[in-house]
Write a protein that holds these residues in place. Sequence first.
Motif, PDB file in Angstrom:
ATOM      1  N   PHE A  32       9.763   0.513  -9.014  1.00  0.00           N
ATOM      2  CA  PHE A  32       8.788  -0.564  -8.822  1.00  0.00           C
ATOM      3  C   PHE A  32       9.330  -1.682  -7.933  1.00  0.00           C
ATOM      4  CE2 PHE A  32       7.197   1.335 -12.727  1.00  0.00           C
ATOM      5  CZ  PHE A  32       5.844   1.371 -12.464  1.00  0.00           C
ATOM      6  N   SER A  33      10.557  -1.585  -7.449  1.00  0.00           N
ATOM      7  CA  SER A  33      11.164  -2.669  -6.675  1.00  0.00           C
ATOM      8  C   SER A  33      10.411  -2.918  -5.372  1.00  0.00           C
ATOM      9  CB  SER A  33      12.630  -2.362  -6.393  1.00  0.00           C
ATOM     10  OG  SER A  33      12.736  -1.197  -5.593  1.00  0.00           O
ATOM     11  N   GLY A  34       9.838  -1.897  -4.787  1.00  0.00           N
ATOM     12  CA  GLY A  34       9.074  -2.071  -3.558  1.00  0.00           C
ATOM     13  C   GLY A  34       7.841  -2.921  -3.760  1.00  0.00           C
ATOM     14  N   LEU A  35       7.255  -2.853  -4.939  1.00  0.00           N
ATOM     15  CA  LEU A  35       6.053  -3.638  -5.220  1.00  0.00           C
ATOM     16  C   LEU A  35       6.361  -5.124  -5.240  1.00  0.00           C
ATOM     17  CD1 LEU A  35       4.519  -1.420  -8.054  1.00  0.00           C
ATOM     18  CD2 LEU A  35       3.831  -1.515  -5.669  1.00  0.00           C
ATOM     19  N   SER A  36       7.450  -5.503  -5.892  1.00  0.00           N
ATOM     20  CA  SER A  36       7.771  -6.926  -6.009  1.00  0.00           C
ATOM     21  C   SER A  36       8.193  -7.518  -4.672  1.00  0.00           C
ATOM     22  CB  SER A  36       8.857  -7.146  -7.064  1.00  0.00           C
ATOM     23  OG  SER A  36      10.034  -6.456  -6.708  1.00  0.00           O
ATOM     24  N   SER A  37       8.957  -6.780  -3.883  1.00  0.00           N
ATOM     25  CA  SER A  37       9.364  -7.310  -2.579  1.00  0.00           C
ATOM     26  C   SER A  37       8.168  -7.399  -1.628  1.00  0.00           C
ATOM     27  CB  SER A  37      10.479  -6.464  -1.975  1.00  0.00           C
ATOM     28  OG  SER A  37      10.040  -5.148  -1.744  1.00  0.00           O
ATOM     29  N   SER A  38       7.230  -6.485  -1.754  1.00  0.00           N
ATOM     30  CA  SER A  38       6.018  -6.552  -0.932  1.00  0.00           C
ATOM     31  C   SER A  38       5.185  -7.774  -1.292  1.00  0.00           C
ATOM     32  CB  SER A  38       5.187  -5.287  -1.118  1.00  0.00           C
ATOM     33  OG  SER A  38       5.911  -4.157  -0.768  1.00  0.00           O
ATOM     34  N   MET A  39       5.044  -8.020  -2.578  1.00  0.00           N
ATOM     35  CA  MET A  39       4.286  -9.199  -3.019  1.00  0.00           C
ATOM     36  C   MET A  39       4.971 -10.490  -2.559  1.00  0.00           C
ATOM     37  SD  MET A  39       1.536  -8.241  -4.403  1.00  0.00           S
ATOM     38  CE  MET A  39       0.999  -9.755  -5.150  1.00  0.00           C
ATOM     39  N   LEU A  40       6.304 -10.511  -2.592  1.00  0.00           N
ATOM     40  CA  LEU A  40       7.039 -11.690  -2.130  1.00  0.00           C
ATOM     41  C   LEU A  40       6.820 -11.915  -0.644  1.00  0.00           C
ATOM     42  CD1 LEU A  40       9.047 -13.945  -2.822  1.00  0.00           C
ATOM     43  CD2 LEU A  40      10.871 -12.343  -2.221  1.00  0.00           C
ATOM     44  N   ILE A  45       0.835  -1.202   0.000  1.00  0.00           N
ATOM     45  CA  ILE A  45       0.000   0.000   0.000  1.00  0.00           C
ATOM     46  C   ILE A  45       0.870   1.251   0.000  1.00  0.00           C
ATOM     47  CG2 ILE A  45      -1.618   1.350   1.417  1.00  0.00           C
ATOM     48  CD1 ILE A  45      -2.836  -1.386   2.256  1.00  0.00           C
ATOM     49  N   TRP A  46       1.939   1.241   0.802  1.00  0.00           N
ATOM     50  CA  TRP A  46       2.837   2.389   0.859  1.00  0.00           C
ATOM     51  C   TRP A  46       3.544   2.606  -0.480  1.00  0.00           C
ATOM     52  CZ3 TRP A  46       3.389   6.723   3.034  1.00  0.00           C
ATOM     53  CH2 TRP A  46       4.594   7.402   3.060  1.00  0.00           C
ATOM     54  N   SER A  47       3.996   1.518  -1.113  1.00  0.00           N
ATOM     55  CA  SER A  47       4.669   1.641  -2.411  1.00  0.00           C
ATOM     56  C   SER A  47       3.727   2.179  -3.483  1.00  0.00           C
ATOM     57  CB  SER A  47       5.222   0.287  -2.844  1.00  0.00           C
ATOM     58  OG  SER A  47       6.220  -0.144  -1.972  1.00  0.00           O
ATOM     59  N   ILE A  48       2.483   1.699  -3.477  1.00  0.00           N
ATOM     60  CA  ILE A  48       1.505   2.188  -4.454  1.00  0.00           C
ATOM     61  C   ILE A  48       1.168   3.651  -4.178  1.00  0.00           C
ATOM     62  CG2 ILE A  48      -0.904   1.947  -5.202  1.00  0.00           C
ATOM     63  CD1 ILE A  48      -0.544  -1.093  -4.874  1.00  0.00           C
ATOM     64  N   THR A  49       1.063   4.005  -2.886  1.00  0.00           N
ATOM     65  CA  THR A  49       0.797   5.401  -2.526  1.00  0.00           C
ATOM     66  C   THR A  49       1.921   6.306  -3.015  1.00  0.00           C
ATOM     67  OG1 THR A  49      -0.408   4.673  -0.569  1.00  0.00           O
ATOM     68  CG2 THR A  49       0.319   6.966  -0.604  1.00  0.00           C
ATOM     69  N   ASN A  71       3.631  10.510  -9.182  1.00  0.00           N
ATOM     70  CA  ASN A  71       3.255  10.368 -10.590  1.00  0.00           C
ATOM     71  C   ASN A  71       4.128   9.371 -11.344  1.00  0.00           C
ATOM     72  OD1 ASN A  71       1.212  12.300 -10.322  1.00  0.00           O
ATOM     73  ND2 ASN A  71       2.671  13.957 -10.652  1.00  0.00           N
ATOM     74  N   GLY A  72       4.386   8.236 -10.717  1.00  0.00           N
ATOM     75  CA  GLY A  72       5.149   7.176 -11.374  1.00  0.00           C
ATOM     76  C   GLY A  72       6.641   7.404 -11.425  1.00  0.00           C
TER      77      GLY A  72
END
Length: 159
Positions: free
Chosen positions: A122-130, A107-111, A117-118
């Motif tokens: 994106f590295s935070g997204l993959s580690s969060s999903m892992l 949630i924090w990475s997406i926020t 504005n992008g």
Amino acid sequence: MRKIRILHWFIIALIVIYCVVFLSNIYLVVYTPDFMNFSEEFYQKFIFGYYTQFVGLAISVVTFIALFFLERGLKDTVKKGFFNNNNVIKFKRTGQLFMVSGSLSLIWSITLLIYFNGMTLFSGLSSSMLLILVGFGLIILTDFINNGNQLQQENNLTI
């Protein structure tokens, strides 16, 4: 059992590393060096201003607590064997905490991705999903441990 002992020592090493990182972060917050003294207008660019730096620290505290539960569960596994009720409780709690930590981090990475504005990584997204997947895997493992524990108790009653 040897691999579980190696994993146990690896988790202890991670806990020590987390402690060093927490202590160094606390030191840097209390005794901020000159090159890290930023003006108020610098912090106005962030979501929570000066306190934005503490969000990631708060999320990592949840992961840190999960590592303690994981270490306790592995220690019980080495001492009492794999199929016992303590493992079910500790591994389930670890899985839940990993899922909470991963979800908060996601949630924090997406926020941050939306807020900037992008322009963030994106590295935070993959580690969060892992981390979420590891937590879910531990919760599934507790079902196997629970079933194995019941089978072992039935076997002991049969003998």
